[in-house]
Design a protein around this motif. Sequence first.
Motif, PDB file in Angstrom:
ATOM      1  N   ALA A  21       0.837  -1.203   0.000  1.00 21.19           N
ATOM      2  CA  ALA A  21       0.000   0.000   0.000  1.00 21.19           C
ATOM      3  C   ALA A  21       0.867   1.247   0.000  1.00 21.19           C
ATOM      4  N   ALA A  22       1.937   1.222   0.778  1.00 15.77           N
ATOM      5  CA  ALA A  22       2.852   2.360   0.831  1.00 15.77           C
ATOM      6  C   ALA A  22       3.498   2.607  -0.529  1.00 15.77           C
ATOM      7  N   ARG A  23       3.905   1.549  -1.204  1.00 15.34           N
ATOM      8  CA  ARG A  23       4.524   1.707  -2.527  1.00 15.34           C
ATOM      9  C   ARG A  23       3.537   2.287  -3.528  1.00 15.34           C
ATOM     10  N   ARG A  24       2.284   1.833  -3.466  1.00 13.39           N
ATOM     11  CA  ARG A  24       1.277   2.347  -4.399  1.00 13.39           C
ATOM     12  C   ARG A  24       1.084   3.849  -4.198  1.00 13.39           C
ATOM     13  N   ALA A  25       0.946   4.249  -2.946  1.00 11.95           N
ATOM     14  CA  ALA A  25       0.732   5.666  -2.659  1.00 11.95           C
ATOM     15  C   ALA A  25       1.947   6.513  -3.019  1.00 11.95           C
ATOM     16  N   ALA A  26       3.122   6.034  -2.654  1.00 14.32           N
ATOM     17  CA  ALA A  26       4.342   6.780  -2.955  1.00 14.32           C
ATOM     18  C   ALA A  26       4.546   6.897  -4.465  1.00 14.32           C
ATOM     19  N   LEU A  28       2.199   7.058  -6.764  1.00 11.95           N
ATOM     20  CA  LEU A  28       1.279   8.089  -7.247  1.00 11.95           C
ATOM     21  C   LEU A  28       1.798   9.481  -6.902  1.00 11.95           C
ATOM     22  N   ALA A  29       2.327   9.623  -5.683  1.00 11.93           N
ATOM     23  CA  ALA A  29       2.842  10.929  -5.264  1.00 11.93           C
ATOM     24  C   ALA A  29       4.034  11.348  -6.109  1.00 11.93           C
ATOM     25  N   ARG A  30       4.893  10.406  -6.437  1.00  6.64           N
ATOM     26  CA  ARG A  30       6.073  10.730  -7.248  1.00  6.64           C
ATOM     27  C   ARG A  30       5.684  11.124  -8.676  1.00  6.64           C
ATOM     28  N   GLN A  31       4.496  10.740  -9.094  1.00  6.91           N
ATOM     29  CA  GLN A  31       3.994  11.146 -10.410  1.00  6.91           C
ATOM     30  C   GLN A  31       3.369  12.542 -10.376  1.00  6.91           C
ATOM     31  N   GLY A  32       3.393  13.176  -9.214  1.00  6.14           N
ATOM     32  CA  GLY A  32       2.872  14.528  -9.092  1.00  6.14           C
ATOM     33  C   GLY A  32       1.493  14.631  -8.477  1.00  6.14           C
ATOM     34  N   ASN A  33       0.933  13.507  -8.033  1.00  5.64           N
ATOM     35  CA  ASN A  33      -0.394  13.523  -7.408  1.00  5.64           C
ATOM     36  C   ASN A  33      -0.287  13.855  -5.928  1.00  5.64           C
ATOM     37  N   ARG A  34      -1.346  14.424  -5.385  1.00  6.45           N
ATOM     38  CA  ARG A  34      -1.483  14.586  -3.942  1.00  6.45           C
ATOM     39  C   ARG A  34      -2.318  13.400  -3.449  1.00  6.45           C
ATOM     40  N   VAL A  35      -1.874  12.763  -2.372  1.00  3.41           N
ATOM     41  CA  VAL A  35      -2.489  11.510  -1.937  1.00  3.41           C
ATOM     42  C   VAL A  35      -2.888  11.574  -0.476  1.00  3.41           C
ATOM     43  N   VAL A  36      -4.141  11.193  -0.210  1.00  2.00           N
ATOM     44  CA  VAL A  36      -4.628  10.993   1.150  1.00  2.00           C
ATOM     45  C   VAL A  36      -5.029   9.530   1.277  1.00  2.00           C
ATOM     46  N   MET A  37      -4.496   8.848   2.269  1.00  2.00           N
ATOM     47  CA  MET A  37      -4.834   7.456   2.523  1.00  2.00           C
ATOM     48  C   MET A  37      -5.692   7.374   3.785  1.00  2.00           C
ATOM     49  N   GLY A  78      -0.139   4.956  11.782  1.00  2.00           N
ATOM     50  CA  GLY A  78       1.264   5.155  12.104  1.00  2.00           C
ATOM     51  C   GLY A  78       2.174   4.215  11.337  1.00  2.00           C
ATOM     52  N   LEU A  79       1.787   2.947  11.246  1.00  2.00           N
ATOM     53  CA  LEU A  79       2.599   1.968  10.522  1.00  2.00           C
ATOM     54  C   LEU A  79       2.706   2.311   9.038  1.00  2.00           C
ATOM     55  N   VAL A  80       1.581   2.688   8.427  1.00  2.00           N
ATOM     56  CA  VAL A  80       1.601   3.017   7.003  1.00  2.00           C
ATOM     57  C   VAL A  80       2.459   4.247   6.746  1.00  2.00           C
ATOM     58  N   ALA A  81       2.333   5.273   7.593  1.00  2.00           N
ATOM     59  CA  ALA A  81       3.147   6.473   7.417  1.00  2.00           C
ATOM     60  C   ALA A  81       4.637   6.149   7.548  1.00  2.00           C
ATOM     61  N   MET A  82       4.983   5.265   8.488  1.00  2.00           N
ATOM     62  CA  MET A  82       6.390   4.883   8.636  1.00  2.00           C
ATOM     63  C   MET A  82       6.869   4.076   7.441  1.00  2.00           C
ATOM     64  N   ALA A  83       5.987   3.229   6.886  1.00  2.00           N
ATOM     65  CA  ALA A  83       6.360   2.444   5.702  1.00  2.00           C
ATOM     66  C   ALA A  83       6.619   3.357   4.507  1.00  2.00           C
ATOM     67  N   ILE A  84       5.820   4.398   4.370  1.00  2.00           N
ATOM     68  CA  ILE A  84       6.048   5.367   3.286  1.00  2.00           C
ATOM     69  C   ILE A  84       7.363   6.099   3.519  1.00  2.00           C
ATOM     70  N   GLY A  85       7.614   6.480   4.771  1.00  2.00           N
ATOM     71  CA  GLY A  85       8.868   7.148   5.087  1.00  2.00           C
ATOM     72  C   GLY A  85      10.080   6.290   4.761  1.00  2.00           C
ATOM     73  N   ALA A  86       9.950   4.967   4.948  1.00  2.00           N
ATOM     74  CA  ALA A  86      11.055   4.054   4.644  1.00  2.00           C
ATOM     75  C   ALA A  86      11.369   4.020   3.148  1.00  2.00           C
ATOM     76  N   LEU A  87      10.395   4.426   2.333  1.00  2.00           N
ATOM     77  CA  LEU A  87      10.604   4.495   0.887  1.00  2.00           C
ATOM     78  C   LEU A  87      11.219   5.823   0.457  1.00  2.00           C
ATOM     79  N   GLY A  88      11.476   6.692   1.439  1.00  2.00           N
ATOM     80  CA  GLY A  88      12.091   7.971   1.134  1.00  2.00           C
ATOM     81  C   GLY A  88      11.115   9.063   0.767  1.00  2.00           C
TER      82      GLY A  88
END
Length: 243
Positions: A21-26, A28-37, A78-88
């Motif tokens: 889930a974190a990879r999917r959101a990240a 989309l964000a890297r493509q220029g989208n704003r994402v709320v999970m 909290g876990l999802v936000a940390m997983a996204i953070g781990a992706l940089g």
Amino acid sequence: MLIVQKYGGTSLGDMDRIRAAARRAAGLARQGNRVVMVVSAQGDTTDLMIRKAAQVNRRGAAREMDAYLAAGEQMSAGLVAMAIGALGYPAVSFTGWQAGIATDGVHGNARILNIDAARIQKELEAGKIVVVAGFQGLDPEGDITTLGRGGSDTTAVALAAYLKADRCQIFTDVDGVYDRDPRLYPDATRFGRIGYDRMLALIENGAQVLHDRSVEFARDYGIRVEVLSAFTGEPGTIVGDVE
């Protein structure tokens, strides 16, 4: 594009699924989208919490159950936000009240009355993915409330409405909406598109793919909802104006 995504408990059932889930959101964000999970409690967490509460008090006060059960979604956020953070990629997690969700005072089955989305907007403008704990809000007395089982769907649709999102996606363990439960009936037919009223009729007859109030909210605010599998990556069902 502003995209609101909701992930159900099965979609976040273990660390691999949280990372997916974190990879999917990240991505989309890297493509220029704003994402709320919007996230539910992991797997069977809510059921386990209810059983634990029953061991203490089988008739626990509704207010205290809400305060207790809301923690399941907060842990997921909290876990999802940390997983996204781990992706940089920067991310921030919010409880329902930090996200500005105001409800009535009906504990265990509250309705969303208003959302002050200013804090979410601020973090989106700062380039962060915002992860919101679903299923919860704050009543006029300042007490935690929950929206009923499946209420994270309603959180997501309501946020999509108040944020004027371009897309609202509900990720679950099935690949769309069927006329019957595909796990019980192999010949069940999947809808490519379904109207709000027919979706509500299916829910009334036992379909559990969406929370009824989420569909009512979507209908009232004209939100098109995409129901998708968190696992296949295939197109799902669009719930909206069939015309």
